[in-house]
Design a protein around this motif. Structure first.
Motif, mmCIF file in Angstrom:
data_model
loop_
_atom_site.group_PDB
_atom_site.id
_atom_site.type_symbol
_atom_site.label_atom_id
_atom_site.label_comp_id
_atom_site.label_asym_id
_atom_site.label_seq_id
_atom_site.Cartn_x
_atom_site.Cartn_y
_atom_site.Cartn_z
ATOM 1 N N ARG A 374 0.442 -1.149 -0.076
ATOM 2 C CA ARG A 374 -0.628 -0.342 0.117
ATOM 3 C C ARG A 374 0.745 1.244 0.156
ATOM 4 O O ARG A 374 0.502 1.851 -0.487
ATOM 5 C CB ARG A 374 -0.912 0.027 1.273
ATOM 6 N N ARG A 375 2.177 0.889 0.860
ATOM 7 C CA ARG A 375 2.794 2.457 1.170
ATOM 8 C C ARG A 375 3.662 2.588 -0.251
ATOM 9 O O ARG A 375 3.415 3.524 -1.451
ATOM 10 C CB ARG A 375 3.910 2.192 2.190
ATOM 11 N N GLU A 378 0.764 3.819 -3.072
ATOM 12 C CA GLU A 378 0.765 5.438 -2.427
ATOM 13 C C GLU A 378 1.416 6.429 -3.186
ATOM 14 O O GLU A 378 1.485 7.361 -3.632
ATOM 15 C CB GLU A 378 0.600 5.628 -1.180
ATOM 16 N N ASN A 382 1.294 9.288 -6.099
ATOM 17 C CA ASN A 382 1.247 10.826 -5.577
ATOM 18 C C ASN A 382 2.424 11.290 -6.496
ATOM 19 O O ASN A 382 2.113 12.466 -7.244
ATOM 20 C CB ASN A 382 1.812 11.007 -4.288
ATOM 21 N N LEU A 402 -5.245 0.582 -5.144
ATOM 22 C CA LEU A 402 -5.404 0.672 -3.995
ATOM 23 C C LEU A 402 -7.235 0.258 -3.666
ATOM 24 O O LEU A 402 -6.987 0.118 -2.550
ATOM 25 C CB LEU A 402 -4.864 1.773 -3.739
#
Length: 427
Positions: A374-375, A378, A382, A402
């Protein structure tokens, strides 16, 4: 040509064609250069590549145009004048067609290249039906020298036309036509230069790409194997050319395993298949794919350094292979290193770094490391959002991944075989 004369009809037509080609190229250079600058910025390598590509076309146009006009002036017989005029018209149409293809004027390009093909074929017939004396090996002789130059130029022109038509066919998604024209270009090159010519390497790779799109995988592998043999004998075992062909052969072997959609994009013959299950590969084939990919990575790291973009691409090829082979821990470990290299080479907020984060997120999810996945995703979202925009397909693709993770409520402690979807497709 007299100083007070505007020129012969042939020369006037030639001048008009030069002006038409230059006008098309000027329009292309402005459009393509400005688009590259808007997307990538003033200092990006894509802008430099754009300038180099367009400069090479301009150079060919000016040099060939000047040389051919000089030859027309020197010829005195009506046959030679007709031959060179026909050759020049064919070459000019080919050049204009290539420029129109680059500018996505595909209908206009098709018309220009059809004219080029017809006139080039007629020009070739005139050259080969000439009953004049055969040229010496050194091109010596009275009028034979100019005729010998014409024969060489006509042979090269025919090959250029076949290639231009093949590349246009790709843009039109007519892969059978592209394969046919690439085959003609290869056969033509062999007939004039032999079957071990260095120029065959690129032609065979393009033919293999076309065969792959047509799902003729055995023919694609055969073409690449021949290109690999020529590259080894010409450039040596440790060359970039050998590395590129090894990557392509690995891709073709995977493509041959399952007749499925691939991720081939914009002429990149080394792009990886993404919808294939590695269990369908035999142990022998899987070992050969890994050997080819490691060979490519080793060559690129040795020649260019591990921080070079092509060396990193080879590393990520291996990561994708590990994912398909369910070797998730190896994939995660190698991709973590690739992320660091990408950030160092391209910058932390680059599109290239975003892709590496996305691939690492896929590897982590496949390994059941949901929080790290997930990190990573993300971070990728971004970067894509700031560089490409929130509505860009790359950004949307990561957002969907996600959302999928959130909708299933994954955690690192849940049974990955029962709760998470199979991430066999590389995003």
């Amino acid at each position: 040509m007299q100083d007070n004369d505007r020129g012969t009809p042939e020369q006037l037509r030639a001048d008009a064609l030069i002006q038409a080609a230059q006008a098309t190229l000027k329009k292309d250079v402005k459009g393509k250069r400005n688009i590259a600058r808007i997307i990538f910025g003033d200092a990006h390598v894509e802008l430099a590549r754009c300038h180099i590509e367009l400069a090479s076309v301009y150079l060919e146009l000016k040099v060939k145009g000047r040389d051919i006009l000089l030859l027309v002036e020197k010829h005195v017989t009506s046959h030679d004048a007709q031959l060179l005029t026909l050759y020049y018209h064919s070459w000019a149409c080919c050049t204009i067609g290539r420029a129109q293809t680059m500018h996505d004027q595909l209908k206009e390009a098709a018309a220009s290249l059809r004219d080029a093909e017809l006139m080039g074929s007629e020009c070739s017939k005139m050259v080969h039906s000439d009953s004049g004396p055969s040229p010496q090996a050194d091109g010596s002789g009275d009028s034979t020298h100019l005729h010998f130059v014409t024969m060489v130029n006509v042979a090269r022109l025919e090959e250029d036309i076949f290639l231009a038509l093949a590349r246009l066919s790709f843009k039109l998604n007519n892969y059978e036509s592209a394969r046919s024209y690439f085959t003609k270009a290869v056969d033509h090159h062999i007939s004039h230069n032999g079957n071990s010519s260095e120029g065959l390497i690129v032609l065979l790779q393009e033919l293999a790409r076309a065969e792959g799109y047509c799902r003729n995988y055995s023919a694609a592998a055969k073409a690449l194997s021949t290109a690999l043999d020529i590259s080894r004998s010409t450039h040596g075992e440790e060359s970039e050319g050998v590395a590129h062909i090894c990557r392509a052969l690995a891709s073709i072997r995977l493509m041959a395993t399952k007749d499925a959609l691939t991720s081939l994009e914009d002429g990149d013959v080394t792009s990886f298949i993404t919808h294939v299950t590695i269990s369908e590969l035999s142990t022998e084939d899987a070992a050969e794919v890994e050997r080819l990919l490691r060979r490519a990575e080793g060559i690129m790291c040795t020649l260019l350094g591990e921080e070079h973009c092509e060396a990193i691409e080879c590393k990520e090829d291996l990561v994708r292979f590990f994912l398909l082979a369910s070797r998730y821990e190896e994939a995660v470990s190698m991709q973590r290193g690739a992320v660091k290299l990408k950030k160092k080479t391209f910058g932390t907020r680059s599109r290239e770094a975003a892709y590496s984060y996305k691939l690492l997120g896929t590897a982590c999810m496949s390994a059941g490391m949901v929080q790290e996945s997930r990190r990573c995703l993300e971070k990728a979202m971004n970067i894509y959002s700031s560089v490409l925009g929130e509505n860009h397909k790359e950004t949307v693709c990561v957002m969907r991944s996600l959302d999928l993770i959130a909708s299933f409520g994954f955690s690192d402690h849940q049974d990955p075989l029962h709760r998470r979807p199979l991430f066999r497709t590389v995003v």
